[in-house]
Design an enzyme around this catalytic site. Structure first.
Site, mmCIF file in Angstrom:
data_model
loop_
_atom_site.group_PDB
_atom_site.id
_atom_site.type_symbol
_atom_site.label_atom_id
_atom_site.label_comp_id
_atom_site.label_asym_id
_atom_site.label_seq_id
_atom_site.Cartn_x
_atom_site.Cartn_y
_atom_site.Cartn_z
ATOM 1 C CG HIS A 48 12.805 12.303 -34.832
ATOM 2 N ND1 HIS A 48 12.493 13.240 -35.775
ATOM 3 C CD2 HIS A 48 14.112 12.509 -34.520
ATOM 4 C CE1 HIS A 48 13.570 13.988 -36.043
ATOM 5 N NE2 HIS A 48 14.561 13.549 -35.298
ATOM 6 C CG HIS A 87 18.887 10.779 -35.174
ATOM 7 N ND1 HIS A 87 18.394 10.809 -33.889
ATOM 8 C CD2 HIS A 87 18.421 11.911 -35.772
ATOM 9 C CE1 HIS A 87 17.678 11.913 -33.725
ATOM 10 N NE2 HIS A 87 17.675 12.592 -34.852
ATOM 11 C CD GLU A 112 20.982 16.131 -36.204
ATOM 12 O OE1 GLU A 112 22.136 16.471 -35.885
ATOM 13 O OE2 GLU A 112 19.954 16.546 -35.655
ATOM 14 C CB SER A 159 19.008 16.903 -45.937
ATOM 15 O OG SER A 159 18.220 17.742 -45.138
HETATM 16 ZN ZN LIG Z 1 16.516 14.264 -35.368
#
Ligand SMILES: [Zn+2]
Length: 214
Positions: free
Chosen positions: A97, A95, A76, A45
């Protein structure tokens, strides 16, 4: 070091997330599932992708327990493990952005079959219902909306792609972001034509045997 190969690949592709422009800063996360050992290796993280070493990658089981690693895992992790628990065709999840995917997700829109490359996901890309980042509800919503697909948008948030390995998951994320950008640009000057279902079914079939994709 357990899952050493997986850790090395996560470090490598974390850097690629930034150099490819698919995500910014410490945004996004990636993981690989080792189905034999029933363990996943996931990015830590909030750690800079270029500062991340293989030992920073966190090893977890699918119940969310840390098996090895001193870092905090990506917030996540539920968004990753839900696919490994329920789908045998996904052993790697990314994942991001990414800008144009997130633009569509902010409109709560998916990506229709505006290009044959959308077949990397399937018939289209859906937008999952909104839930807060890091919540199990977000994982549930993403899983639901990604049924029969390999990519999904997260409402007001970003993009998720899954595949049997990390290079393919990365490739899907890149192709879908590319398609989202073209679709956005086309919509800004006109009305994009959408490929019909028959054509997309043909494309999905072709992709199964195309190039180096395993
Ligand atoms: Zn995110």
């Amino acid at each position: 070091m357990i899952l050493e190969q997986e850790r090395i690949q996560i470090v490598e592709y974390g850097k690629k997330l930034i150099t490819s422009g698919l995500t910014k800063g410490t945004g996004g996360n990636l993981s690989i599932y080792n189905r034999e050992r029933k363990l996943m290796a996931i990015s830590p993280s909030g750690l800079d992708y270029f500062e991340t070493a293989p030992e920073d990658v966190v090893i977890m089981d699918l119940e969310g327990n840390i098996v090895d690693g001193s870092r905090k895992p990506s917030s996540e992790f539920a968004l990753h493990s839900i696919f490994y628990k329920n789908r045998s065709d996904i052993d790697a999840v990314i994942h991001t952005h990414s800008v144009f995917s997130t633009v569509l997700a902010t409109l709560r829109e998916g990506l229709p079959a505006s290009s044959y490359l959308v077949a990397y996901s399937g018939m289209d890309v859906r937008c999952a219902e909104y839930a807060s980042f890091g919540s199990s509800e977000l994982a549930d919503n993403a899983y639901e909306a990604m049924k029969d697909r390999y990519a999904v948008f997260l409402a007001n948030h970003g993009l998720v792609a899954g595949a049997l390995d990390l290079p393919n998951a990365f490739n899907i994320a890149e192709e879908i972001e590319h398609c989202a950008e073209i679709y956005y640009r086309a919509r800004s000057i006109g009305k994009p034509m959408i490929l019909d279902e028959d054509e997309m079914r043909k494309m999905i079939k072709k992709f199964q045997t195309y190039g180096q994709v395993k």
